[in-house]
Motif scaffolding. Structure first.
Motif, PDB file in Angstrom:
ATOM      1  N   VAL A  10       5.599   5.630   2.196  1.00  0.00           N
ATOM      2  CA  VAL A  10       5.071   6.773   2.217  1.00  0.00           C
ATOM      3  C   VAL A  10       5.439   7.941   1.313  1.00  0.00           C
ATOM      4  O   VAL A  10       6.848   7.904   1.340  1.00  0.00           O
ATOM      5  N   ILE A  11       4.817   8.555   0.704  1.00  0.00           N
ATOM      6  CA  ILE A  11       5.334   9.733  -0.236  1.00  0.00           C
ATOM      7  C   ILE A  11       4.480  10.991   0.189  1.00  0.00           C
ATOM      8  O   ILE A  11       3.380  10.911   0.566  1.00  0.00           O
ATOM      9  N   VAL A  38       0.971  -1.059   0.121  1.00  0.00           N
ATOM     10  CA  VAL A  38       0.066   0.004   0.033  1.00  0.00           C
ATOM     11  C   VAL A  38       0.969   1.318   0.036  1.00  0.00           C
ATOM     12  O   VAL A  38       1.999   1.377   0.550  1.00  0.00           O
ATOM     13  N   LEU A  39       0.472   2.182  -0.775  1.00  0.00           N
ATOM     14  CA  LEU A  39       1.088   3.560  -0.776  1.00  0.00           C
ATOM     15  C   LEU A  39       0.241   4.492  -0.035  1.00  0.00           C
ATOM     16  O   LEU A  39      -0.944   4.855  -0.434  1.00  0.00           O
ATOM     17  N   GLU A  68      -2.763  17.593  -5.224  1.00  0.00           N
ATOM     18  CA  GLU A  68      -1.726  16.791  -5.854  1.00  0.00           C
ATOM     19  C   GLU A  68      -1.809  15.266  -5.648  1.00  0.00           C
ATOM     20  O   GLU A  68      -1.377  14.252  -5.837  1.00  0.00           O
ATOM     21  N   VAL A  69      -2.683  14.818  -4.309  1.00  0.00           N
ATOM     22  CA  VAL A  69      -2.705  13.625  -3.944  1.00  0.00           C
ATOM     23  C   VAL A  69      -3.398  12.691  -4.895  1.00  0.00           C
ATOM     24  O   VAL A  69      -2.620  11.680  -5.249  1.00  0.00           O
ATOM     25  N   PRO A  70      -4.451  12.940  -5.508  1.00  0.00           N
ATOM     26  CA  PRO A  70      -4.968  12.215  -6.724  1.00  0.00           C
ATOM     27  C   PRO A  70      -3.877  11.963  -7.784  1.00  0.00           C
ATOM     28  O   PRO A  70      -4.055  10.628  -8.414  1.00  0.00           O
ATOM     29  N   GLY A 118       3.113  -1.083  -8.999  1.00  0.00           N
ATOM     30  CA  GLY A 118       2.804  -2.296  -8.314  1.00  0.00           C
ATOM     31  C   GLY A 118       2.180  -2.467  -6.884  1.00  0.00           C
ATOM     32  O   GLY A 118       2.418  -3.376  -6.167  1.00  0.00           O
ATOM     33  N   PHE A 119       1.466  -1.364  -6.660  1.00  0.00           N
ATOM     34  CA  PHE A 119       0.872  -1.356  -5.430  1.00  0.00           C
ATOM     35  C   PHE A 119      -0.546  -1.655  -5.296  1.00  0.00           C
ATOM     36  O   PHE A 119      -1.256  -1.659  -6.494  1.00  0.00           O
ATOM     37  N   ASP A 120      -1.022  -2.565  -4.325  1.00  0.00           N
ATOM     38  CA  ASP A 120      -2.373  -3.073  -4.345  1.00  0.00           C
ATOM     39  C   ASP A 120      -3.345  -2.050  -3.954  1.00  0.00           C
ATOM     40  O   ASP A 120      -4.632  -2.110  -4.384  1.00  0.00           O
ATOM     41  N   GLY A 121      -2.920  -1.067  -3.085  1.00  0.00           N
ATOM     42  CA  GLY A 121      -3.877  -0.100  -2.797  1.00  0.00           C
ATOM     43  C   GLY A 121      -3.128   1.190  -2.363  1.00  0.00           C
ATOM     44  O   GLY A 121      -1.813   1.276  -2.351  1.00  0.00           O
ATOM     45  N   PHE A 122      -4.093   2.206  -2.144  1.00  0.00           N
ATOM     46  CA  PHE A 122      -3.589   3.689  -1.639  1.00  0.00           C
ATOM     47  C   PHE A 122      -4.404   4.261  -0.662  1.00  0.00           C
ATOM     48  O   PHE A 122      -5.602   3.974  -0.315  1.00  0.00           O
ATOM     49  N   VAL A 123      -3.673   5.267   0.071  1.00  0.00           N
ATOM     50  CA  VAL A 123      -4.178   5.767   1.303  1.00  0.00           C
ATOM     51  C   VAL A 123      -4.001   7.353   0.898  1.00  0.00           C
ATOM     52  O   VAL A 123      -2.767   7.510   0.860  1.00  0.00           O
ATOM     53  N   ALA A 124      -5.010   8.056   0.722  1.00  0.00           N
ATOM     54  CA  ALA A 124      -4.953   9.437   0.668  1.00  0.00           C
ATOM     55  C   ALA A 124      -5.027  10.232   1.669  1.00  0.00           C
ATOM     56  O   ALA A 124      -6.107   9.830   2.654  1.00  0.00           O
TER      57      ALA A 124
END
Length: 158
Positions: free
Chosen positions: A52-53, A20-21, A60-62, A72-78
């Motif tokens: 984490v970035i 997850v990113l 800019e998050v989206p 190659g990430f399965d998911g993302f947390v905004a």
């Protein structure tokens, strides 16, 4: 309100690693740090690997998630925080960041939206607090549930 209740789903279990990113806009650094702490704890509890970035702001998050989809990430947390000011810029940032995240989700990205949209700093602090409302952890849980759902239906198609 009397009788009001909130139900939280148990975290999904995974039989294969989950990457997850976390994409965070640290404009309000202490709020962002609390959101990340909550997200990381939830991801750790599910055995997910997190990276984490940081990006300059909520708008800019989206875009960062869209760019990182090939990573190659399965998911993302905004994560981030938008506090109402004196101009209509608040409405633009809230609506456009949320809309863009929704569109990415409809394209198949597993995103938990933890961008706080609040009236005051104090409201943000309560929502971000990992020992309080833990909206960072909630966003991470949402992403994990979408990853689990994606994997479930991918297996059904196979």
């Amino acid at each position: 309100m009397a009788g009001q209740s909130h139900h939280t789903l148990d975290l999904p279990a995974f039989d294969a690693p989950v990457r997850v990113l976390i994409v965070v806009a640290p404009y309000y650094k202490d709020i962002a740090d609390d959101l990340v702490t909550g997200a990381r704890a939830t991801l750790d509890a599910a055995g997910a690997e997190a990276e984490v970035i940081e990006v300059p702001g909520a708008l800019e998050v989206p875009a960062a998630i869209g760019i990182a989809r090939a990573g190659g990430f399965d998911g993302f947390v905004a994560l981030g925080c938008v506090i109402r000011g004196e101009t209509t810029h608040y409405d633009t940032v809230c609506n456009d960041s949320s809309r863009a995240l929704t569109l990415l989700g409809l394209e198949g990205a597993c995103i938990g939206n933890g961008i706080l949209t609040v009236e005051t700093y104090d409201q943000a602090a309560v929502r971000a607090d990992p020992a309080g409302q833990n909206k960072g952890g909630g966003a991470a849980a949402a992403a994990l549930h979408l990853v689990a759902l994606t994997r479930r239906f991918a297996k059904a198609r196979a």
